[in-house]
Design a protein around this motif. Structure first.
Motif, PDB file in Angstrom:
ATOM      1  N   PHE A   1       0.841  -1.186   0.000  1.00 52.28           N
ATOM      2  CA  PHE A   1       0.000   0.000   0.000  1.00 52.28           C
ATOM      3  C   PHE A   1       0.885   1.249   0.000  1.00 52.28           C
ATOM      4  CE2 PHE A   1      -3.146   2.506   2.906  1.00 52.28           C
ATOM      5  CZ  PHE A   1      -3.453   3.348   1.847  1.00 52.28           C
ATOM      6  N   THR A   2       0.757   2.053  -1.064  1.00 55.90           N
ATOM      7  CA  THR A   2       1.549   3.278  -1.196  1.00 55.90           C
ATOM      8  C   THR A   2       0.622   4.483  -1.220  1.00 55.90           C
ATOM      9  OG1 THR A   2       3.294   2.160  -2.443  1.00 55.90           O
ATOM     10  CG2 THR A   2       3.160   4.559  -2.650  1.00 55.90           C
ATOM     11  N   VAL A   3       0.921   5.472  -0.363  1.00 55.80           N
ATOM     12  CA  VAL A   3       0.144   6.705  -0.302  1.00 55.80           C
ATOM     13  C   VAL A   3       0.892   7.818  -1.020  1.00 55.80           C
ATOM     14  CG1 VAL A   3      -0.338   8.597   1.306  1.00 55.80           C
ATOM     15  CG2 VAL A   3      -1.359   6.370   1.677  1.00 55.80           C
ATOM     16  N   LEU A   4       0.151   8.639  -1.768  1.00 60.58           N
ATOM     17  CA  LEU A   4       0.701   9.837  -2.396  1.00 60.58           C
ATOM     18  C   LEU A   4       0.091  11.041  -1.687  1.00 60.58           C
ATOM     19  CD1 LEU A   4       0.546   7.499  -4.664  1.00 60.58           C
ATOM     20  CD2 LEU A   4       0.928   9.331  -6.269  1.00 60.58           C
ATOM     21  N   SER A   5       0.941  11.878  -1.104  1.00 61.88           N
ATOM     22  CA  SER A   5       0.438  13.010  -0.333  1.00 61.88           C
ATOM     23  C   SER A   5       1.169  14.287  -0.726  1.00 61.88           C
ATOM     24  CB  SER A   5       0.611  12.753   1.170  1.00 61.88           C
ATOM     25  OG  SER A   5       1.991  12.655   1.504  1.00 61.88           O
ATOM     26  N   GLY A   6       0.654  15.414  -0.265  1.00 58.26           N
ATOM     27  CA  GLY A   6       1.257  16.706  -0.559  1.00 58.26           C
ATOM     28  C   GLY A   6       0.230  17.804  -0.400  1.00 58.26           C
ATOM     29  N   GLU A   7       0.706  19.030  -0.361  1.00 59.48           N
ATOM     30  CA  GLU A   7      -0.190  20.173  -0.241  1.00 59.48           C
ATOM     31  C   GLU A   7      -1.155  20.223  -1.429  1.00 59.48           C
ATOM     32  OE1 GLU A   7      -0.415  22.299   2.167  1.00 59.48           O
ATOM     33  OE2 GLU A   7       1.493  22.356   3.254  1.00 59.48           O
ATOM     34  N   THR A   8      -2.306  20.840  -1.215  1.00 58.35           N
ATOM     35  CA  THR A   8      -3.242  21.058  -2.305  1.00 58.35           C
ATOM     36  C   THR A   8      -2.570  21.886  -3.407  1.00 58.35           C
ATOM     37  OG1 THR A   8      -5.121  21.012  -0.794  1.00 58.35           O
ATOM     38  CG2 THR A   8      -5.471  22.039  -2.953  1.00 58.35           C
ATOM     39  N   GLY A   9      -2.650  21.386  -4.642  1.00 63.57           N
ATOM     40  CA  GLY A   9      -2.020  22.089  -5.751  1.00 63.57           C
ATOM     41  C   GLY A   9      -0.568  21.733  -5.976  1.00 63.57           C
ATOM     42  N   ALA A  10      -0.050  20.791  -5.176  1.00 63.29           N
ATOM     43  CA  ALA A  10       1.368  20.425  -5.314  1.00 63.29           C
ATOM     44  C   ALA A  10       1.626  19.636  -6.590  1.00 63.29           C
ATOM     45  CB  ALA A  10       1.823  19.612  -4.102  1.00 63.29           C
ATOM     46  N   GLY A  11       0.587  18.970  -7.133  1.00 57.86           N
ATOM     47  CA  GLY A  11       0.779  18.228  -8.383  1.00 57.86           C
ATOM     48  C   GLY A  11       0.512  16.744  -8.273  1.00 57.86           C
ATOM     49  N   LYS A  12      -0.258  16.335  -7.236  1.00 57.15           N
ATOM     50  CA  LYS A  12      -0.570  14.906  -7.088  1.00 57.15           C
ATOM     51  C   LYS A  12      -1.339  14.396  -8.301  1.00 57.15           C
ATOM     52  CE  LYS A  12      -2.683  15.554  -3.152  1.00 57.15           C
ATOM     53  NZ  LYS A  12      -2.396  16.992  -3.000  1.00 57.15           N
ATOM     54  N   SER A  13      -2.264  15.223  -8.785  1.00 59.34           N
ATOM     55  CA  SER A  13      -3.054  14.805  -9.941  1.00 59.34           C
ATOM     56  C   SER A  13      -2.193  14.720 -11.198  1.00 59.34           C
ATOM     57  CB  SER A  13      -4.216  15.772 -10.166  1.00 59.34           C
ATOM     58  OG  SER A  13      -3.726  17.078 -10.412  1.00 59.34           O
ATOM     59  N   ILE A  14      -1.082  15.494 -11.233  1.00 54.57           N
ATOM     60  CA  ILE A  14      -0.186  15.448 -12.391  1.00 54.57           C
ATOM     61  C   ILE A  14       0.494  14.086 -12.480  1.00 54.57           C
ATOM     62  CG2 ILE A  14       1.929  16.412 -13.400  1.00 54.57           C
ATOM     63  CD1 ILE A  14       1.097  19.114 -12.291  1.00 54.57           C
ATOM     64  N   LEU A  15       0.869  13.548 -11.315  1.00 58.03           N
ATOM     65  CA  LEU A  15       1.503  12.221 -11.303  1.00 58.03           C
ATOM     66  C   LEU A  15       0.538  11.166 -11.830  1.00 58.03           C
ATOM     67  CD1 LEU A  15       3.921  10.457 -10.535  1.00 58.03           C
ATOM     68  CD2 LEU A  15       2.969  10.279  -8.230  1.00 58.03           C
ATOM     69  N   ILE A  16      -0.711  11.227 -11.388  1.00 60.08           N
ATOM     70  CA  ILE A  16      -1.718  10.292 -11.888  1.00 60.08           C
ATOM     71  C   ILE A  16      -1.980  10.552 -13.370  1.00 60.08           C
ATOM     72  CG2 ILE A  16      -4.085   9.476 -11.644  1.00 60.08           C
ATOM     73  CD1 ILE A  16      -2.187   8.717  -9.351  1.00 60.08           C
ATOM     74  N   GLY A  17      -1.951  11.833 -13.752  1.00 54.94           N
ATOM     75  CA  GLY A  17      -2.135  12.178 -15.158  1.00 54.94           C
ATOM     76  C   GLY A  17      -1.041  11.598 -16.037  1.00 54.94           C
ATOM     77  N   ALA A  18       0.204  11.619 -15.536  1.00 49.07           N
ATOM     78  CA  ALA A  18       1.323  11.052 -16.288  1.00 49.07           C
ATOM     79  C   ALA A  18       1.151   9.544 -16.455  1.00 49.07           C
ATOM     80  CB  ALA A  18       2.638  11.357 -15.581  1.00 49.07           C
ATOM     81  N   LEU A  19       0.693   8.886 -15.394  1.00 51.14           N
ATOM     82  CA  LEU A  19       0.472   7.446 -15.470  1.00 51.14           C
ATOM     83  C   LEU A  19      -0.694   7.127 -16.406  1.00 51.14           C
ATOM     84  CD1 LEU A  19       1.344   4.679 -14.499  1.00 51.14           C
ATOM     85  CD2 LEU A  19      -0.116   4.958 -12.502  1.00 51.14           C
ATOM     86  N   SER A  20      -1.754   7.941 -16.344  1.00 54.26           N
ATOM     87  CA  SER A  20      -2.889   7.747 -17.248  1.00 54.26           C
ATOM     88  C   SER A  20      -2.455   7.907 -18.702  1.00 54.26           C
ATOM     89  CB  SER A  20      -4.000   8.750 -16.936  1.00 54.26           C
ATOM     90  OG  SER A  20      -4.519   8.546 -15.644  1.00 54.26           O
ATOM     91  N   PHE A  21      -1.603   8.904 -18.947  1.00 60.64           N
ATOM     92  CA  PHE A  21      -1.050   9.126 -20.286  1.00 60.64           C
ATOM     93  C   PHE A  21      -0.296   7.891 -20.757  1.00 60.64           C
ATOM     94  CE2 PHE A  21       2.847  10.383 -22.596  1.00 60.64           C
ATOM     95  CZ  PHE A  21       2.290  10.912 -23.757  1.00 60.64           C
ATOM     96  N   LEU A  22       0.526   7.320 -19.885  1.00 63.54           N
ATOM     97  CA  LEU A  22       1.305   6.129 -20.220  1.00 63.54           C
ATOM     98  C   LEU A  22       0.390   4.952 -20.554  1.00 63.54           C
ATOM     99  CD1 LEU A  22       4.004   4.550 -20.372  1.00 63.54           C
ATOM    100  CD2 LEU A  22       3.761   4.129 -17.916  1.00 63.54           C
ATOM    101  N   LEU A  23      -0.749   4.890 -19.890  1.00 57.50           N
ATOM    102  CA  LEU A  23      -1.643   3.743 -20.046  1.00 57.50           C
ATOM    103  C   LEU A  23      -2.634   3.898 -21.199  1.00 57.50           C
ATOM    104  CD1 LEU A  23      -2.392   3.135 -16.257  1.00 57.50           C
ATOM    105  CD2 LEU A  23      -0.729   1.943 -17.685  1.00 57.50           C
ATOM    106  N   GLY A  24      -2.483   4.984 -21.970  1.00 57.83           N
ATOM    107  CA  GLY A  24      -3.331   5.138 -23.149  1.00 57.83           C
ATOM    108  C   GLY A  24      -4.316   6.288 -23.077  1.00 57.83           C
ATOM    109  N   GLY A  25      -4.186   7.159 -22.057  1.00 54.83           N
ATOM    110  CA  GLY A  25      -5.060   8.318 -21.966  1.00 54.83           C
ATOM    111  C   GLY A  25      -4.785   9.305 -23.088  1.00 54.83           C
ATOM    112  N   LYS A  26      -5.547  10.382 -23.124  1.00 56.49           N
ATOM    113  CA  LYS A  26      -5.406  11.374 -24.187  1.00 56.49           C
ATOM    114  C   LYS A  26      -4.000  11.960 -24.206  1.00 56.49           C
ATOM    115  CE  LYS A  26     -10.241  12.870 -24.526  1.00 56.49           C
ATOM    116  NZ  LYS A  26     -11.171  14.029 -24.394  1.00 56.49           N
ATOM    117  N   ALA A  27      -3.495  12.182 -25.417  1.00 55.14           N
ATOM    118  CA  ALA A  27      -2.187  12.825 -25.593  1.00 55.14           C
ATOM    119  C   ALA A  27      -2.433  14.228 -26.140  1.00 55.14           C
ATOM    120  CB  ALA A  27      -1.312  12.011 -26.541  1.00 55.14           C
ATOM    121  N   GLU A  28      -2.095  15.251 -25.368  1.00 52.23           N
ATOM    122  CA  GLU A  28      -2.333  16.631 -25.766  1.00 52.23           C
ATOM    123  C   GLU A  28      -1.066  17.453 -25.622  1.00 52.23           C
ATOM    124  OE1 GLU A  28      -7.032  17.012 -24.530  1.00 52.23           O
ATOM    125  OE2 GLU A  28      -5.516  17.532 -23.039  1.00 52.23           O
ATOM    126  N   VAL A  29      -0.882  18.389 -26.539  1.00 48.27           N
ATOM    127  CA  VAL A  29       0.308  19.236 -26.516  1.00 48.27           C
ATOM    128  C   VAL A  29       0.410  20.000 -25.200  1.00 48.27           C
ATOM    129  CG1 VAL A  29       1.406  21.238 -27.615  1.00 48.27           C
ATOM    130  CG2 VAL A  29       0.364  19.464 -29.031  1.00 48.27           C
TER     131      VAL A  29
END
Length: 581
Positions: A24-52
């Protein structure tokens, strides 16, 4: 299991390399620190939308790569052959059917997006489409809390999950085979459902075609060969004239090419005797002379064989005319390849074989279909009963977990029978049931499809409950929960943390959370923080442990990472919960 992730110039992340462990791994940080960016990068790797817009400002491209370990859950039996409309059921099976080899039980996914809009993706060293990447990665990772990559949000998947819960996956696969045989038999029978007059008329046409085509004794590509021969025969005068002129120029005329070349060779030989550096050129001239002499002889021989044969020309043209007429009847056009005529012949022969004894075959097929229909209905009823029993058990299990997670919800597996009077209408390839997960979020509310849940927090907790139950049978090994702490706290948050810890015994779990009462259950913790350097904003991602983790838990508890009471509280919570089984 995700083992490592490399992110370069993706959004605010400049260059991060992360290694991940089991549990079990937790991802934490201040609001706006970029936690969603890390998930976004993983989603991109897994076939999510690719945008400039995903590319870090001022950089030419963004790229993400990740290494996944295929453990036993992802390495279940590989079916070497799949029935029509069957899809691979696990990562190794998908790789096998796409010709991608696995080394050391690991697979590397890579993807990039350039500022020109061009993007690309690979699985190991094989380039793949976004669709391929999305399909394959669905066997590796589920991201919950986002509205993509959620296998449990797809109604088509509900039947699979219920069948796994009921332990009837193999039984349903066998049913699918029998059903496919019934469909094939029905298609064959449809050919005999025409009236007797239609059957006899089509049979006469097929017999005539077979007799006409076979009587000509056509050869493969005969039309192309005849067209070449016709061109040669009809152009005899021009061919002979050009050949004769060529022979004259090469060897027979005054000052022919060979006569001139003899003089050049003589001069060259004298030069080479006086200057050895020219010997190579002299040798090349000699080789050219002999080559041209040979060419002149062959043209002379070709000229002697040229004979105008008007009878053969007429014969060739007649044969071509016959073939063209045949193509008009049995091919798409006179310019179509001769192979289309052969294909028509084969289909006509099959029709004759199957219809010459039409009534007897029709009776035989009808009898076989009746036996199959009876067998299928019996199998389908057995499968339905097992699904009903499993649905009751599953509904109770999910309800119990949802209550501990602070949801006064009622979960139910909806089972309805297909409508229709015919066997094929009553049944589909997987039985006669329509399976859909339903939920009532609050007491008194009606049951609605799972996809109708609006709250991200509710959705994540439902997914958590389902994944807890399905942990024994689910082939997806890495689960990511986002927004799971929305609208919860206190005892519910503790229950969520405990469930994530329990689920992590079977799967690799990632969870983005703001709650210390969830984070303290984690085996590993990753911190995301935002930094500004030289006027440029970056999100930094790194593993924390020991005192660093104590400080982060303290910040999550009170917002004050330096308060001694918060630090002491953090230490006591970590000591109490981080090792809980």
């Amino acid at each position: 299991m995700l083992e490592e992730l490399i992110i370069k110039d993706f959004a605010l992340i400049e260059n991060d390399y992360l290694e991940f462990n089991k549990g079990f791994t937790v991802l934490s940080g201040e609001t706006g620190a970029g936690k969603s960016i890390l998930i976004g990068a993983l989603s991109f790797l897994l076939g999510g939308k690719a945008e400039v817009q995903q590319i870090r400002s001022g950089k030419p491209e963004a790229s993400v790569s990740g290494t996944f370990y295929l453990n036993d859950a992802a390495a279940s039996t590989v079916r070497k052959e799949l029935l029509e409309n069957q899809e691979p059921e696990n990562a190794r099976e998908w790789l096998y059917h796409h010709g991608i080899e696995v080394e050391n039980d690991r697979v590397l996914l890579r993807r990039y997006i350039r500022n020109t809009g061009k993007s690309g993706a690979w699985i190991n060293d094989t380039p793949v489409t976004r669709t391929d990447l999305t399909q394959f990665s669905s066997f590796l990772v589920d991201i919950h809390g986002q509205h993509e990559h959620q296998s449990l949000m797809k109604v088509a998947e509900h039947r699979k999950f219920l069948d796994r819960s009921a332990g009837i996956t193999a039984e349903v696969e066998e049913f699918t085979k029998v059903y496919a045989l019934l469909v094939a038999k029905r298609k064959q029978l449809a050919q005999y459902s025409m009236s007797e007059s239609d059957r006899l008329r089509k049979l006469d046409m097929a017999n005539f075609a077979v007799q006409e085509i076979s009587s000509l004794k056509l050869q493969k590509d005969e039309d192309l060969q005849l067209e070449d021969e016709e061109s040669r025969l009809s152009s005899f005068e021009k061919i002979y004239s050009d050949t004769e002129e060529t022979v004259q120029i090469l060897s027979e005329a005054d000052s022919s090419v060979l006569d001139l070349l003899k003089q050049v060779r003589k001069n060259s030989s004298h030069i080479a005797e006086m200057d050895k550096s020219v010997s190579t050129l002299d040798e090349r001239l000699e080789a050219a002379f002999y080559e041209l002499s040979d060419i002149a002889e062959e043209f002379e021989s070709y000229k002697q064989k040229l004979v105008f044969d008007p009878a053969r020309l007429s014969e060739v043209q007649d044969r071509l005319s016959t073939i063209y007429n045949l193509k008009k009847k049995y091919a798409s056009s006179v310019n179509a390849p001769l192979s289309e005529v052969f294909e028509y012949y084969e289909k006509a022969q099959v029709f004759i074989d199957e219809n010459s004894d039409g009534n007897n075959i029709k009776d035989k097929l009808t009898a076989e279909i009746k036996v199959l229909e009876k067998d299928i209905l019996k199998r389908a009823q057995i499968i339905t009963e097992k699904r009903k029993n499993a649905a009751i058990t599953l509904s109770k299990q999910i309800d119990e977990i949802l209550h501990t997670l602070g949801m006064q919800a009622h979960f139910e597996v909806g089972l309805t029978e297909k409508e229709g009077s015919e066997v094929e209408q009553k049944c589909g390839p997987y039985g006669k049931d329509v399976v859909e997960f339903l939920i009532s979020s609050n007491p008194g509310n009606p049951l609605l499809p799972l996809a109708k849940i609006a709250s991200g927090g509710e959705l994540s907790r439902v997914m958590l409950a389902l994944k807890t139950v399905f942990a024994q049978t689910d082939c997806v090994d890495t689960l990511i929960f986002d927004e799971i702490d929305t609208g919860i706290g206190g005892e519910v948050a503790v229950a969520v943390g405990k469930h994530l810890k329990l689920l992590a015994k079977k799967s690799q779990i990632f969870c983005i959370t703001h709650l210390a009462s969830i984070a303290v259950y984690a085996d590993n913790q990753i911190k995301i923080e935002k930094a500004v350097e030289g006027g440029i904003t970056s999100s930094n991602v790194y593993n924390i442990e020991g005192e660093q983790r104590v400080v982060e838990i303290a910040r999550m508890l009170s917002g004050d990472a330096e308060n001694e009471q918060s630090l002491e509280h953090a230490r006591s919570m970590l000591a109490k919960f981080s090792g809980v089984e």
